[in-house]
Design an enzyme around this catalytic site. Structure first.
Site, PDB file in Angstrom:
ATOM      1  N   GLU A  39      46.187  28.529  78.037  1.00 14.49           N
ATOM      2  CA  GLU A  39      47.094  28.250  79.158  1.00 14.49           C
ATOM      3  C   GLU A  39      48.560  28.606  78.897  1.00 14.49           C
ATOM      4  OE1 GLU A  39      45.034  24.401  81.188  1.00 14.49           O
ATOM      5  OE2 GLU A  39      46.218  24.016  79.385  1.00 14.49           O
TER       6      GLU A  39
HETATM    7  C1  NGO Z   1      42.437  22.084  79.044  1.00 14.35           C
HETATM    8  C2  NGO Z   1      43.832  22.219  78.506  1.00 14.35           C
HETATM    9  C3  NGO Z   1      44.327  20.944  77.854  1.00 14.35           C
HETATM   10  C4  NGO Z   1      44.014  19.728  78.704  1.00 14.35           C
HETATM   11  C5  NGO Z   1      42.524  19.681  79.008  1.00 14.35           C
HETATM   12  C6  NGO Z   1      42.176  18.515  79.886  1.00 14.35           C
HETATM   13  C7  NGO Z   1      42.387  23.318  77.170  1.00 14.35           C
HETATM   14  C8  NGO Z   1      41.831  24.145  76.100  1.00 14.35           C
HETATM   15  N1  NGO Z   1      43.664  23.277  77.533  1.00 14.35           N
HETATM   16  O1  NGO Z   1      41.657  22.472  77.911  1.00 14.35           O
HETATM   17  O2  NGO Z   1      45.715  21.045  77.625  1.00 14.35           O
HETATM   18  O3  NGO Z   1      44.377  18.561  78.020  1.00 14.35           O
HETATM   19  O4  NGO Z   1      42.096  20.872  79.628  1.00 14.35           O
HETATM   20  O5  NGO Z   1      40.828  18.451  80.198  1.00 14.35           O
END
Ligand code: NGO
Length: 462
Positions: A269
């Site tokens: 992300e």
């Molecule tokens: C995503 C995000 C995290 C969040 C999570 C919550 C990943 C790999 N990046 O997973 O920052 O905490 O969802 O479910």
């Protein structure tokens, strides 16, 4: 003749036969057994066929015979014994007669714990290792850094923890692991043949580090302490040499503590990093990891960069199937964490007080009734499965327990047991049999309506 009952061992062993008479052992003997110093006992020779973590266990009226080719195999076998032992009034244990031969399906059976959103310290982490060990997991992935907090002391970088460690989601004081704390955790895990995989999330999810070092942010971004839960806004500046010096200091310390170990560089992300900058950053970060003799792993987004052949990539976002296709095409080794099955921070059901629901609800059957082969192509290299517990909404150890139990045993069975043994109807009954073990251990769990609990009153508060 009726067949002797087969006990509720989770994950299901490769083969297990009930043989009738077992034995009764006094509590003291049993404690000595399970706490036996396996290192000095040494692996039994002649069990090479059992692989890295396999074991053979026979229990009969004459005693218990546990064989393995490795110490790890003995550790796994002891966990089976712990699950077989049925407490009797007066403190003794009954062990049923069984013959078991067992070995794992996948070499990577993990659990990720996020200690960045809410901080959890040494005791909580050891407790999580104990729960993971009971279900034969062998990887504890610690998500150590994020926008809301930096949780690992790094020599020469007191600002990272002093400033970056002082926040968390909500108003709590944050916190961090000292180097000594972290070494304590690694040693505790190692004694149980669990590998700690530290994650330093780069180049996004770095707001806490940027509050400590604002000059590492791209121009125009003024980092402020962050206690919310929206993400994707932070980035290290891919064109600032000082950003790589930070990565260097962190990796050097991780390499000192766990020479040759894994370093998870995150990579998820990074919505405020351009694709070009992302590639530049990830490529250089990987080079730093490798220059210290460490083994990199990253979330699926890292396939946007050029990765070393065979590097493990962790699949989580089922909405982005192109990442998975790219990873497969490049022959990456996949650690499977599909959010709709193994994100144990998802709510069990609508209205459940803890957890998120962006990937839907994950009740026990969702965690159990799937297979990597139904998600990836037949030729993909699946290294294993890893459950994830993110902690945006998780604030106490009891919260952690309720999110892990009863779902973690389901994920563990997927990761250890042969695919052909999958049988939801039988699993939900075996799983119900574990409630008495959790009660004895004083661990909280969610009494999901999907599980066939033995007839018992549900104590309020479970
Ligand atoms: C995503 C995000 C995290 C969040 C999570 C919550 C990943 C790999 N990046 O997973 O920052 O905490 O969802 O479910």
């Amino acid at each position: 003749m009726t067949r002797p009952a087969v006990p509720a061992v989770i994950p299901a062993p490769v083969s297990m036969t009930g043989t009738g008479d077992g034995l009764v052992v006094p509590a003291s003997t049993f404690r000595r057994y399970t706490a036996v110093d396996l290192e000095s006992a040494g692996p039994r020779t002649g069990a090479d066929d059992l692989g890295e973590e396999g074991y053979r266990l026979r229990v009969g009226p004459d005693g218990v015979d546990l064989e393995a080719g490795t110490e790890a195999g003995l550790v796994r076998g002891v966990q089976t014994l712990v699950q077989l032992a049925e407490p009797l009034p007066g403190g003794a244990y009954r062990l049923p007669g069984v013959e078991i031969e067992d070995r794992p399906r996948y070499p990577w059976r993990g659990l990720m714990l996020d200690v960045a959103r809410h901080f959890f310290g040494v005791d909580a982490i050891k407790h999580v290792i104990d729960i993971a060990t009971l279900y034969k997991l062998n990887v504890l992935h610690l998500h150590l850094t994020d926008d809301q907090g930096w949780r690992l002391e790094i020599p020469g970088r007191p600002e990272l923890t002093g400033i970056g460690g002082s926040t968390q989601v909500g108003d709590g004081p944050g916190g961090y692991l000292t180097t000594a704390d972290y070494e304590t955790i690694v040693t505790y895990a190692r004694a149980r043949h669990v590998t700690v995989v530290p994650e330093i999330d780069l180049p996004g999810h770095t707001n806490a580090a940027l509050v400590a070092y604002p000059h590492l942010a791209p121009s125009g971004y003024r980092p402020m302490p962050y206690r919310g839960t929206e993400v994707g806004f932070s980035s290290l500046d891919a064109h600032n040499a000082a950003a790589y010096a930070l990565v260097e200091d962190v990796v050097r310390e991780l390499a000192r503590i766990q020479p040759g170990g894994y370093v998870h560089i995150g990579g998820d992300e990074a919505h405020s990093t351009s694709d070009d900058d992302y590639r530049t950053f990830v490529t250089r970060a990987l080079a730093v990891v490798e220059s210290h003799g460490m083994r990199p792993i990253a979330w699926q987004e890292a396939v946007k960069a050029d990765l070393p052949a065979g590097m493990p990539v962790q699949y989580w976002d089922t909405r982005a199937s192109d990442h998975l296709a790219t990873a497969e095409r490049r022959g990456a080794a996949l650690v499977m964490s599909p959010a709709d099955h193994v994100y144990l921070d998802m709510k069990y059901e609508a209205g459940y007080p803890l957890g998120l629901d962006w990937a839907g609800h994950v009740d026990v059957r969702d965690a159990y009734d799937w297979d990597p082969a139904e998600i990836v192509g037949a030729r993909a290299a699946v290294l294993g499965i890893e459950a994830a517990l993110w902690t945006e909404t998780i604030t106490t150890v009891a919260d952690i327990e309720r999110m892990l139990l009863p779902r973690l045993p389901a994920v563990a069975e997927r990761a250890w047991s042969p695919a052909e043994s999958r049988d939801w109807g039988r699993f939900r009954a075996r799983l119900g049999g574990h409630a008495s073990l959790w009660d004895r251990l004083g661990v909280a769990y969610h009494p999901s309506l999907q599980v066939a609990w033995p007839s018992r009153e549900f104590a309020a508060g479970h």
